[in-house]
Design an enzyme around this catalytic site. Sequence first.
Site, PDB file in Angstrom:
ATOM      1  N   THR A   1       0.830  -1.201   0.000  1.00  0.00           N
ATOM      2  CA  THR A   1       0.000   0.000   0.000  1.00  0.00           C
ATOM      3  C   THR A   1       0.866   1.254   0.000  1.00  0.00           C
ATOM      4  OG1 THR A   1      -1.821  -1.124   1.128  1.00  0.00           O
ATOM      5  CG2 THR A   1      -1.780   1.271   1.280  1.00  0.00           C
TER       6      THR A   1
ATOM      7  N   LYS B   1       0.007 -12.213   7.832  1.00  0.00           N
ATOM      8  CA  LYS B   1      -0.991 -11.325   7.240  1.00  0.00           C
ATOM      9  C   LYS B   1      -1.662 -12.122   6.133  1.00  0.00           C
ATOM     10  CE  LYS B   1      -1.828  -6.960   4.828  1.00  0.00           C
ATOM     11  NZ  LYS B   1      -1.239  -5.774   4.145  1.00  0.00           N
TER      12      LYS B   1
ATOM     13  N   TYR C   1       3.481 -12.339   4.510  1.00  0.00           N
ATOM     14  CA  TYR C   1       2.293 -11.692   3.936  1.00  0.00           C
ATOM     15  C   TYR C   1       1.886 -12.507   2.713  1.00  0.00           C
ATOM     16  CZ  TYR C   1      -0.360  -7.909   1.561  1.00  0.00           C
ATOM     17  OH  TYR C   1      -1.316  -7.160   0.914  1.00  0.00           O
TER      18      TYR C   1
ATOM     19  N   ILE D   1      -4.462  -5.698   9.285  1.00  0.00           N
ATOM     20  CA  ILE D   1      -3.563  -4.692   8.719  1.00  0.00           C
ATOM     21  C   ILE D   1      -4.349  -4.048   7.591  1.00  0.00           C
ATOM     22  CG2 ILE D   1      -1.375  -4.220   7.583  1.00  0.00           C
ATOM     23  CD1 ILE D   1      -0.184  -6.605   9.035  1.00  0.00           C
TER      24      ILE D   1
END
Length: 344
Positions: free
Chosen positions: A44, A163, A134, A208
């Site tokens: 992001t 994640k 992740y 998250i």
Amino acid sequence: MLKGCFTAIVTPFKEDAVDYEGLAQLAEFQIINGITGILAVGTTGESPVLTWDEHNKVIEGVAAKTKDKCMCIAGAGSNNTKESLAGSQHAVEVGADAVLLVDPYYNGPSSLEIRREYIAPIAAACPDIEIIPYVIPGRTGAQLLPADLALLFQQFDNVNTVKEATASLDNMKKTRHCCGPDFTILSGDDGMTLEMMLDPQIQAAGVISVATNVVPGPVTEMVTLLEQGESEKAQQLLTALEPLFGLVTVSTMEQTPFGEVVCRARNPLGIKTLMSILGMPAGGCRQPLGKMTQNGLDTVLGAARKVQINNPELFQPIADFFNVDIGERLENPASWEGLFYDAY
């Protein structure tokens, strides 16, 4: 144990340079609104388009800003283990609490290779910091599987959290089954957080989040309500937040001289467009990301206006902190000038 609500913070730009002053403002906004922690330079935060010098400076800034206030997670993922190791070691040096390692993209290692040639060497070299895999196969084309997560959890004390952004409830349930009750699953998808936390076969411990860039307090409250067993109140809050959760990817049908095509504005384009409209430091995205179409912009405006009409309290902290008039900005075309392509 990591739990709570963490913001995958955007990296703001000004004339294509990292806006470090704006980043400090955004981090402060998160902190005063009660966020559990901030992830710096995740995907992001546009990690693929930052130089490693910029990457490290952003992490240094967020680590300094969050010290003794909330947690700092440093994005250090790459499709090059040596790069990720260097990034992880830098995160340790500047005081980050954890590092996030996205599955290696494009070169597509197997789950076995991700475990043995990527996560394990970094976990071994950085034993004093939390290592968070992740898993997001839709963006990487690779996937660390639950069995390999469980093997990492057995081998390393500092690999105890994932994640999870597979969008597969079955995969999440398998992760819980393989890793057991002491392993932490964090949602990587705002819209699935409530379901993941309530499902007894998943038992996620938080999120998250992307949407927390604009609504850190309300998303944190939703997670807290779920932790406290207040599922009905959490569901009401989810309903209010859902228009914003839908902006992570904005898909529209566009007309071309050769027929209709689907245009997908991928994260963080939608959230950065909204932040710019609302008067927050964001800037555009770096190429090859660009702008939204007119239809995409209309989708962002529609979602924001719905929130402002039905639940204006969600945006009030932005108005207070950044000294802006939300209602005026959502109706004044000057607020979105230059944020969309004039034609396909």
